[in-house]
Design an enzyme around this catalytic site. Structure first.
Site, mmCIF file in Angstrom:
data_model
loop_
_atom_site.group_PDB
_atom_site.id
_atom_site.type_symbol
_atom_site.label_atom_id
_atom_site.label_comp_id
_atom_site.label_asym_id
_atom_site.label_seq_id
_atom_site.Cartn_x
_atom_site.Cartn_y
_atom_site.Cartn_z
ATOM 1 N N HIS A 154 2.355 -41.311 70.661
ATOM 2 C CA HIS A 154 2.813 -39.971 70.279
ATOM 3 C C HIS A 154 3.944 -39.963 69.252
ATOM 4 O O HIS A 154 4.421 -38.898 68.867
ATOM 5 C CB HIS A 154 3.258 -39.196 71.517
ATOM 6 C CG HIS A 154 2.131 -38.865 72.454
ATOM 7 N ND1 HIS A 154 1.661 -39.767 73.396
ATOM 8 C CD2 HIS A 154 1.372 -37.755 72.579
ATOM 9 C CE1 HIS A 154 0.660 -39.208 74.067
ATOM 10 N NE2 HIS A 154 0.463 -37.993 73.589
ATOM 11 N N ASP A 204 2.969 -46.021 73.691
ATOM 12 C CA ASP A 204 2.714 -44.586 73.578
ATOM 13 C C ASP A 204 2.443 -44.218 72.115
ATOM 14 O O ASP A 204 3.285 -44.466 71.250
ATOM 15 C CB ASP A 204 3.955 -43.840 74.097
ATOM 16 C CG ASP A 204 3.783 -42.337 74.153
ATOM 17 O OD1 ASP A 204 2.910 -41.795 73.452
ATOM 18 O OD2 ASP A 204 4.546 -41.693 74.890
ATOM 19 N N CYS A 227 -3.818 -38.264 70.401
ATOM 20 C CA CYS A 227 -3.297 -39.481 71.039
ATOM 21 C C CYS A 227 -4.410 -40.412 71.519
ATOM 22 O O CYS A 227 -4.295 -41.635 71.426
ATOM 23 C CB CYS A 227 -2.349 -39.135 72.170
ATOM 24 S SG CYS A 227 -3.055 -38.139 73.503
#
Length: 223
Positions: A178, A176, A47
């Site tokens: 992810h 994000d 990440c």
């Protein structure tokens, strides 16, 4: 070169969390890098690399003063190779699945693009809201994509904006990395909460956070 399948500016269709108050967003274009987006499998550890790549795409778009890779966002092996070359990491780091954080991202940005970054440190149990003015000023003056990471909250994330409501609730616009798989629309990311407005009280208060603010002005803000 970056994949043509990457979405641009994934935060741009998201409405503010409240209709009142003030919202300041980043400016300029960036590509949304996420788990496996270029065929490199990094689920569970990559990440920080992906957030860094999104920031690199923004720096390139907004005119880095100097870069050792003109027009290219570094891939994960190149990022690892860079950290080994500057002796931040041992040789065994190259080819590993070791994660990186905000400080490593700063080293890579400085080495590959000759861009300095401001570090904003938020102490454990300190209020993120105390730093709202500094974040707002950065978005207004530079307009860059910010990298955020911590210790207890080790999940890297991009920050693309800030909203302060009339009653002084503070929200950060989280990008994000992810997400895994193929994204069809920005709205899919909103539905699945990979791009969202997050109230600062919902961050982990037992974690410290380091934020990386690249000191390059968005072309939209350069007179």
């Amino acid at each position: 070169m970056a994949s043509k399948n990457l979405l641009l500016n994934v935060h741009s269709n998201l409405e503010p969390p409240k209709p009142d108050g003030s919202t300041v967003l980043m400016r300029g274009n960036y590509q949304y890098y996420h788990y496996g987006c270029d065929g490199f499998q990094d689920m569970g550890w990559g990440c920080g690399y992906r957030t860094l790549q999104s920031i690199c795409s923004w720096i390139l778009e907004n005119g880095s003063p100097d870069t050792s890779q003109p027009g290219e966002v570094p891939n994960i092996p190149t990022i690892q190779e860079t950290l080994v070359a500057i002796k931040d990491k041992p040789e065994r780091f190259f080819g590993s699945r070791e994660w990186i954080g905000t400080l490593e991202a700063i080293y890579v940005i400085d080495t590959l693009f000759n861009v300095s970054c401001k570090v904003l440190h938020i102490a454990r149990r300190d209020s993120i809201a105390k730093h709202a003015d500094a974040l707002r000023d950065y978005f207004e003056q530079y307009g860059g994509l910010i990298m955020m990471g911590g210790d207890m909250d080790a999940a890297s994330k991009g920050i693309a904006g800030i909203h302060v409501s009339v009653d002084q609730d503070v929200y950060l616009l989280v990008v994000d990395p992810h997400f895994a798989g193929r994204i069809m629309t920005k709205e899919e990311l909103y539905t699945k909460q990979y791009v969202k407005w997050q109230k600062v009280e919902d961050f982990v208060d037992s974690s410290f956070y380091n934020l990386c603010l690249p000191m390059v002005k968005s072309r939209e803000l350069v007179a």
